[in-house]
Scaffold this motif. Structure first.
Motif, short mmCIF file in Angstrom:
data_model
loop_
_atom_site.label_atom_id
_atom_site.label_comp_id
_atom_site.label_asym_id
_atom_site.label_seq_id
_atom_site.Cartn_x
_atom_site.Cartn_y
_atom_site.Cartn_z
N CYS A 492 -20.43 27.77 -3.80
CA CYS A 492 -21.71 28.49 -3.73
C CYS A 492 -21.69 29.54 -2.61
N TYR A 493 -21.11 29.14 -1.47
CA TYR A 493 -21.00 30.07 -0.34
C TYR A 493 -20.14 31.28 -0.73
N ALA A 494 -19.05 31.00 -1.49
CA ALA A 494 -18.17 32.10 -1.94
C ALA A 494 -18.92 33.04 -2.88
N LEU A 495 -19.72 32.48 -3.78
CA LEU A 495 -20.50 33.30 -4.71
C LEU A 495 -21.53 34.15 -3.96
N LYS A 496 -22.18 33.53 -2.98
CA LYS A 496 -23.22 34.23 -2.20
C LYS A 496 -22.64 35.41 -1.44
N ASN A 497 -21.41 35.25 -0.93
CA ASN A 497 -20.78 36.29 -0.12
C ASN A 497 -19.78 37.14 -0.90
N ARG A 498 -19.75 36.96 -2.22
CA ARG A 498 -18.89 37.75 -3.11
C ARG A 498 -17.41 37.60 -2.78
N PHE A 499 -17.01 36.36 -2.47
CA PHE A 499 -15.60 36.08 -2.18
C PHE A 499 -14.83 35.62 -3.41
N GLU A 500 -15.57 35.20 -4.47
CA GLU A 500 -14.89 34.53 -5.58
C GLU A 500 -13.97 35.48 -6.34
N GLY A 501 -14.19 36.82 -6.21
CA GLY A 501 -13.35 37.78 -6.91
C GLY A 501 -11.98 37.97 -6.27
N ARG A 502 -11.79 37.45 -5.06
CA ARG A 502 -10.50 37.60 -4.40
C ARG A 502 -9.54 36.53 -4.92
N CYS A 503 -8.34 36.96 -5.23
CA CYS A 503 -7.37 36.08 -5.89
C CYS A 503 -7.15 34.77 -5.15
N TYR A 504 -6.94 34.88 -3.82
CA TYR A 504 -6.59 33.68 -3.07
C TYR A 504 -7.75 32.69 -2.99
N VAL A 505 -8.99 33.19 -2.99
CA VAL A 505 -10.15 32.29 -3.01
C VAL A 505 -10.28 31.64 -4.38
N GLY A 506 -10.14 32.45 -5.43
CA GLY A 506 -10.21 31.92 -6.80
C GLY A 506 -9.14 30.87 -7.05
N SER A 507 -7.92 31.11 -6.54
CA SER A 507 -6.82 30.14 -6.72
C SER A 507 -7.12 28.84 -5.99
N SER A 508 -7.69 28.94 -4.78
CA SER A 508 -8.04 27.73 -4.02
C SER A 508 -9.15 26.93 -4.71
N LEU A 509 -10.12 27.63 -5.28
CA LEU A 509 -11.20 26.95 -6.02
C LEU A 509 -10.65 26.27 -7.26
N THR A 510 -9.76 26.96 -7.96
CA THR A 510 -9.12 26.37 -9.15
C THR A 510 -8.39 25.09 -8.80
N ASP A 511 -7.62 25.15 -7.73
CA ASP A 511 -6.84 23.99 -7.28
C ASP A 511 -7.76 22.85 -6.84
N MET A 512 -8.87 23.19 -6.15
CA MET A 512 -9.80 22.17 -5.67
C MET A 512 -10.43 21.42 -6.83
N TYR A 513 -10.91 22.14 -7.84
CA TYR A 513 -11.55 21.49 -8.99
C TYR A 513 -10.55 20.62 -9.76
N ALA A 514 -9.32 21.11 -9.89
CA ALA A 514 -8.30 20.35 -10.62
C ALA A 514 -7.97 19.04 -9.90
N LYS A 515 -7.81 19.11 -8.58
CA LYS A 515 -7.44 17.91 -7.81
C LYS A 515 -8.61 16.95 -7.64
N CYS A 516 -9.83 17.46 -7.85
CA CYS A 516 -11.01 16.58 -7.81
C CYS A 516 -11.35 16.04 -9.20
N GLY A 517 -10.43 16.25 -10.15
CA GLY A 517 -10.62 15.68 -11.49
C GLY A 517 -11.44 16.51 -12.44
N ARG A 518 -11.79 17.72 -12.09
CA ARG A 518 -12.58 18.59 -12.97
C ARG A 518 -11.70 19.74 -13.46
N LEU A 519 -10.77 19.37 -14.36
CA LEU A 519 -9.84 20.36 -14.90
C LEU A 519 -10.57 21.41 -15.73
#
Length: 714
Positions: A492-519
């Motif tokens: 949510c913080y990334a969305l609010k500050n428009r960080f989600e469009g950056r590749c490295y942030v998007g990749s970290s979010l993808t990895d976080m959701y996958a490792k938390c069981g939300r593939l």
């Protein structure tokens, strides 16, 4: 300003200053006679009447012209004392009440960086015209007091003083400093209504404001409305396109500039070459290199250094080295570019050699030099060299800024010395986003996710705003702790500050959701990323592999190739893990064949994954063959082959490899011991497993983790 009679010492200093200056002979004679006039108590006006250049005007006007000429020569901080001397003579001779002269005194103090003197003069001058206001607004903008600059502009209005074309550039600069785009747009409206938009000086400031806020179309409209464009205006517009990564428009605009009557200067070429370096367009950059030679600007410092950076980025080592040796004298920036280029492309040895040569050439390394070379030290074998660089920093009193501190912290973490990394952080005194991000990243690297979260909390409690890099660093800690709720809050913080469009942030979010069981969330994030680099693809392939969907991982590997994204060692190793989990040895062999044809044939990470794949697919002979033919081995390679033999029940061979590993100079890590304890479990050698567990803690000082205890219980 309080005046005093000139002493003999003042006289000699004054005379020396006059002789060194580039003033006209008449002015020098006039001012050199000032001290003697005071010693003889003669009047300076009477002295003016005796000068050869006197044309019959009043002595006061004659002196005013001479003092104005002197004050114009005082425009740098080093000229402040000379400017004060001239101001003192103006006051003593009673000609300080003349408008142009007192305003010029104010301007002199602003340019020389003396805010206190400028303020004192401003309160005494006639403020019914815009010039004194312009100087003070400029002063506030120069020292970073942007709010004060805007407040003074408003007060100027209340005093019924009309702003002019010299007022607005620094008002716009203050808006840029405060990131107040809406306010800047409001001032743009005022500028248009006053008919000042066509002025190149005002236009340049507006273009800079819009380009810094990614409003390149607004900037271009301002640019097109200026009828007579000077070199500065062209450069600001070209730089705006360069900052937005638009190589095509940069080239079009540069060619238009050449077609006009304006001649490109060194700034023009530096802007164009910087975008060539960013886009790795070596052919285009080489053509511009030829143009710089034609214009005689190839050895201009900023141009030559940008050319070095361009050749480095494009990996043209011979061209980079040739240009460097052709430079008449390589300055600090040139050496920094060379060292940084070597480090970023994995040539650590060459970078260190350049550091030694730099010092032999009499160029002293600064914080940028040392922050650039520290990333070349990335394992425990380089710890001694890292400490030597740290000692050099302390011994030579090098400015330990945030970037150098974070580089030291990162180096110690990579060299497995967490204690020294924390000492540097603890000795910082003040909280800084860059340093905290380095600590978070280091703790995550060592599996100390709880400590990483503590640093993040300290950052928040200090009321500092995490940036995109901080966010990308802390998300893996959420993954490790399966802290899905915190991960969603950071999303949510990334969305609010428009960080989600950056590749490295998007990749970290993808990895976080996958490792938390939300593939499902991870795949949704991946599909909706505006741009996907190799890291994003690797993260998604690894997520499918780790979450029991190896078929999807292999399919994504093929799709990545179809879309033209280059494979790297991480892509190959993740896909080989998927092949091992299927098991699908035919897919693994295809990837092995691809590796043999390209640059990955001797990559340690990819070869270690090959060993693991062949072992899990039941082909231990080929796995050993891959290991034996490796040109260079590291801890990961040894761990892979030990695990291969251990999982097949060959405990004796695994123990032999463990001993060979230590003889070869590699220290076993927590993964090595986990592998050995697991191998003992497979072979039913419980006592042997206990011995390895105790050796890990007592002999090697490695703290047991949850997986070690789980393996012991099993």
């Amino acid at each position: 300003m309080e005046s005093r009679p000139l002493s003999h010492r003042d006289s000699s200093v004054f005379e020396t200053t006059m002789h060194r200056s580039r003033l006209s002979g008449t002015c020098k004679r006039l001012l050199l006679d000032v001290p003697s006039a005071f010693r003889g108590r003669r009047n300076l006006a009477a002295l003016a009447l005796e000068q050869p250049g006197f044309d019959g005007t009043s002595a006061e006007e004659f002196l005013e012209g001479r003092f104005l000429s002197l004050l114009r020569g005082c425009s740098r901080p080093c000229d402040l004392n000379r400017g004060r001397q001239v101001h003192a003579q103006v006051v003593v001779n009673g000609i300080g009440d003349l408008g142009p002269l007192e305003t010029r005194v104010l301007g002199m103090y602003v340019l020389c960086g003396s805010f206190t003197d400028a303020k004192d003069v401003f309160f005494r001058v006639d403020k019914r015209v815009s010039l004194p206001w312009n100087w003070m607004i400029r002063c506030f903008a120069m020292i970073g007091w942007f709010e004060s600059a805007l407040l003074l502009y408003l007060k100027m209005f209340f005093c019924d003083v009309v702003p002019d074309k010299y007022t607005f550039p620094y008002v716009i600069k203050a808006c840029c400093g405060l990131r107040a785009l809406e306010l800047g747009s409001l001032f743009h409206g005022t500028i248009s209504s006053m008919g000042l938009e066509a002025d190149p000086f005002v236009g340049s400031s507006l273009i800079k404001m819009y380009t810094e806020n990614n409003l390149i179309d607004h900037a271009r409209r301002v640019f097109d409305r200026v009828p007579e464009k000077d070199c500065v205006l062209w450069n600001v517009m070209i730089d705006g396109y360069a900052q937005n990564g638009d190589l095509r428009e940069v080239l079009v605009l540069f060619n238009s500039m050449r077609s006009s009557e304006v001649r490109p200067n060194f700034v023009s070429f530096a802007c164009v070459l910087s975008i060539c370096a960013l886009e790795a367009q070596v052919r285009c950059g080489a053509q511009f290199h030829g143009l710089t030679v034609r214009y005689g600007l190839d050895f201009e410092s900023s141009v030559a250094n940008t050319l070095l950076a361009m050749y480095s980025k494009c990996r043209c080592w011979s061209d980079m080295t040739k240009l460097f040796h052709m430079m008449p004298r390589a300055d600090l920036i040139a050496w920094n570019v060379m060292i940084s280029g070597y480090v970023q492309n994995g040539f650590g040895k060459e970078a260190v050699n350049s550091l030694y040569k730099m010092q032999l050439a009499g160029v002293r390394p600064d914080s940028v030099t040392l922050a650039s070379i520290l990333p070349s030290i990335s394992d425990s074998a380089g710890l001694k060299q890292g400490k030597e660089i740290h000692a050099y920093i302390v011994r030579n009193d090098v400015n330990l800024d945030a970037f150098l501190k974070s580089a030291l912290i990162d180096m110690y973490f990579k060299c497995r010395n967490v204690e020294l990394a924390y000492k540097i952080f603890d000795g910082t005194g003040t909280m800084d986003v860059v340093i905290c991000s380095a600590m978070i990243s280091g703790y995550v690297l060592h599996g100390m996710s709880g400590d990483a979260l503590n640093i993040f909390r300290q950052l928040i409690n200090a009321q500092m705003k995490p940036n995109a890099i901080t966010l990308a660093s802390i998300l893996p800690a959420c993954s490790s702790l399966v802290a899905l709720r915190l991960g969603k809050e950071l999303h949510c913080y990334a969305l609010k500050n428009r960080f989600e469009g950056r590749c490295y942030v998007g990749s970290s979010l993808t990895d976080m959701y996958a490792k938390c069981g939300r593939l499902d969330h991870a795949h949704y994030m991946f599909e909706n990323m505006p741009e996907k680099d190799a890291v994003a693809w690797n993260s998604m392939i690894a997520s499918f592999t780790q979450n029991g969907q190896p078929e999807e991982a292999v399919n994504l590997f093929r799709q990545m190739g179809v879309e033209g994204v280059n494979y790297d060692c991480v892509t190959v190793s993740s896909t080989l893990s998927a092949c091992a989990n299927l098991p699908a040895i035919h897919h693994g062999r295809e990837i092995h064949g691809f590796m043999m044809k390209g640059a990955l044939r001797s990559d340690m990470v990819a070869e270690s994954a090959l060993i693991d794949m062949y072992a899990k697919c039941g082909n231990l002979v080929v796995a050993r063959c891959v290991f034996d033919t490796m040109e260079v081995k590291n801890e990961v390679s040894w761990n892979s082959i030990i695990a291969a033999y251990g999982s097949h029940g060959h405990l004796k061979e695994a123990m032999g490899l463990f001993q060979e590993m230590m003889v070869s100079g590699f220290q076993p890590d927590h993964i090595t011991f986990l592998t050995m304890i697991s191998s003992c479990g497979h072979a039913g050698e419980v006592e042997q497993g206990f011995q390895y567990f105790h050796r890990m803690r007592d002999e090697f000082g490695i703290k047991a983790r949850m997986e070690h205890y789980a393996c012991m219980v099993d």
